[in-house]
Design an enzyme around this catalytic site. Structure first.
Site, PDB file in Angstrom:
ATOM      1  N   PRO A 101      51.321  50.729  40.106  1.00 27.92           N
ATOM      2  CA  PRO A 101      50.102  50.004  39.718  1.00 27.92           C
ATOM      3  C   PRO A 101      49.763  50.305  38.260  1.00 27.92           C
ATOM      4  O   PRO A 101      50.460  51.083  37.611  1.00 27.92           O
ATOM      5  CB  PRO A 101      49.054  50.658  40.622  1.00 27.92           C
ATOM      6  CG  PRO A 101      49.519  52.091  40.719  1.00 27.92           C
ATOM      7  CD  PRO A 101      51.037  52.058  40.662  1.00 27.92           C
ATOM      8  N   ALA A 160      42.385  49.326  40.325  1.00 30.55           N
ATOM      9  CA  ALA A 160      43.850  49.278  40.399  1.00 30.55           C
ATOM     10  C   ALA A 160      44.274  48.359  41.528  1.00 30.55           C
ATOM     11  O   ALA A 160      43.476  48.019  42.406  1.00 30.55           O
ATOM     12  CB  ALA A 160      44.398  50.682  40.662  1.00 30.55           C
ATOM     13  N   ASN A 161      45.526  47.958  41.511  1.00 29.77           N
ATOM     14  CA  ASN A 161      46.122  47.286  42.663  1.00 29.77           C
ATOM     15  C   ASN A 161      46.771  48.346  43.546  1.00 29.77           C
ATOM     16  O   ASN A 161      47.161  49.400  43.055  1.00 29.77           O
ATOM     17  CB  ASN A 161      47.238  46.331  42.211  1.00 29.77           C
ATOM     18  CG  ASN A 161      46.702  45.097  41.539  1.00 29.77           C
ATOM     19  OD1 ASN A 161      45.558  45.060  41.110  1.00 29.77           O
ATOM     20  ND2 ASN A 161      47.542  44.099  41.432  1.00 29.77           N
ATOM     21  N   ARG A 162      46.966  48.029  44.801  1.00 32.41           N
ATOM     22  CA  ARG A 162      47.717  48.937  45.663  1.00 32.41           C
ATOM     23  C   ARG A 162      49.191  48.805  45.325  1.00 32.41           C
ATOM     24  O   ARG A 162      49.710  47.697  45.274  1.00 32.41           O
ATOM     25  CB  ARG A 162      47.565  48.537  47.118  1.00 32.41           C
ATOM     26  CG  ARG A 162      46.221  48.803  47.697  1.00 32.41           C
ATOM     27  CD  ARG A 162      46.284  48.483  49.188  1.00 32.41           C
ATOM     28  NE  ARG A 162      44.951  48.220  49.695  1.00 32.41           N
ATOM     29  CZ  ARG A 162      44.096  49.175  50.019  1.00 32.41           C
ATOM     30  NH1 ARG A 162      44.437  50.439  49.880  1.00 32.41           N
ATOM     31  NH2 ARG A 162      42.908  48.870  50.471  1.00 32.41           N
TER      32      ARG A 162
END
Ligand code: C5P
Length: 402
Positions: free
Chosen positions: A200, A212-214
């Protein structure tokens, strides 16, 4: 693919040793020859008799036995193999391997070998998570030891759940096959420069918070490793993940999308770019320099600005576009349509698309089901371990490069 391959299997003392019986059977079925070294502790879990019967070979365990003139020495034993497989790789054996300690036949063989080694760790989750084991695994990875697993799940100890279960026999077999697939085709990417993004990005809100993204980074790291094994010179630009550096890969660790873009641009020119990172689409417009306090002003209002699109920047680069640009698309709906749209929008040659709806277990997991979306069509790949998806992608990249 395994016909006539010589596997030296090292069984250490862990409850998962029972799975080795199945692994030996599967290897024999595929025509591999299997020699087995057992540690003293391993014999508490499986009998040398069963191992010998299934491997159709004598079982080695005593270092001093081998000194008699009728026997092959441990040096020969360690080298008369195409691949060494350590399963289960216990915390103790990994610690010995990481430090070059050799006080029994198994550890002597591992220190004396000049052949690749694949380890399938198995231990209690706390032992796996312990900083000492983390250090040992990182060091072994840097030394070029490959790993398969461990998986997450319930342990033999009642009530213990977490990462530490040894991979299943078929998963270890797949990793062995993947190893020979990469090696057997020679090194098709020798001399190619590849830049890979993974993980990420973290976009700060204030000094302690971020969005954040996973992303576990597992697929990108597996890919970087497979590319390096295929001979490529690999730069891996990774956001924050808890994975050790893959062997023979230059790893640049970054936090934000802008840092990732700068590192990727710094790695150009390259023959291939594979953008597997889950880059945050937005960042907070103005990062607070002090921690935002709870209370007085109610909940904070955050303004976002769009992050640079790294894939599109590389895919549409006027002077330094790599010959092959590969993107990923993690979607929860309209997988193929969304991926197709990305081909043009981002200037990619093909997109590796996967459905990351929570029920698929792909996010953070060790397996992946992908569809390859190119201008000339869509190809569905079966559900595979991420390591194997990586090996197949390397083959596809090599084919497309010609
Ligand atoms: O648009 P979307 O995020 O779904 O596109 C996914 C692809 O684009 C992935 O290959 C990802 O690594 C890349 N990407 C990027 N920079 C961004 C957003 C996505 O490189 N800012």
């Amino acid at each position: 693919m395994l016909a006539d391959k010589r596997i030296l299997l090292i069984i250490a003392g862990g409850i998962a040793a029972y799975k080795c019986l199945e692994l030996i059977r599967r290897l024999r079925e595929r025509g591999a020859s299997v020699r087995v070294v057992m540690t003293e502790a391993a014999k508490e879990f499986v009998t040398p008799l069963a191992v010998g019967a299934l491997s159709e070979n004598r079982v080695y365990s005593d270092l001093f036995d081998l000194t008699s003139e009728h026997e092959i020495g441990h040096i020969r034993l360690s080298r008369e193999a195409d691949l060494l497989v350590v399963a289960p790789a216990t915390a103790n054996l990994l610690a010995k391997m990481a430090n070059g300690i050799c006080d029994d036949l198994a550890s002597n063989v591992l220190l004396a070998t000049d052949k690749p080694v694949l380890a399938a760790p198995a231990m209690n989750p706390r032992m796996w998570a312990h900083p000492a084991t983390r250090r040992n695994v990182a060091r072994l990875a840097a030394d070029g030891i490959r790993f398969v697993g461990p998986n997450t799940g319930t342990m033999a100890e009642r009530g213990e759940i977490g990462a530490g279960r040894m991979s299943e026999p078929m998963e270890i077999l797949a990793a062995i096959e993947a190893h020979f697939e990469a090696a057997g085709e020679g090194r098709p990417l020798l001399g190619r420069r590849v830049v890979v993004t993974a993980g990420p990005t973290h976009e700060p809100i204030d000094p302690v918070r971020y969005i954040a993204n996973r992303s576990s980074g597992k697929q990108g790291f597996a890919l970087a490793r497979a590319l390096a094994e295929a001979g490529a010179t690999v730069t891996l630009v990774s956001g924050p993940v808890g994975l050790p550096d893959p062997a023979d890969v230059k790893v640049i660790r970054v936090e934000t999308a802008r840092e990732m873009l700068a590192a990727v641009e710094g790695a150009l020119p390259a023959d291939v770019a594979v953008m597997a990172a889950a880059v945050a689409d937005w960042r907070v417009a103005s990062e607070a320099s002090e921690k935002i306090k709870k209370g007085a002003g109610g909940t904070p209002h955050l303004d976002f600005v769009e992050n640079p699109d790294i894939l599109a920047t590389v895919g549409r680069h006027s002077t330094l576009r790599p010959r092959l640009v590969v993107g990923f698309a993690a979607e929860t709906e309209n997988l193929v349509d969304n991926a197709r749209a990305k081909l043009d929008k981002k200037g990619a040659d093909f997109i590796v698309a996967n459905d990351v709806s929570p029920e698929t277990g792909i996010m953070g997991g060790d397996r992946n089901t992908v569809r390859i979306v190119a201008r000339d069509g869509v190809t569905d790949w079966p559900d595979l371990p991420k390591d194997e998806v990586a090996v197949k992608l390397v083959a596809l990249i090599a084919e497309r490069l010609g």
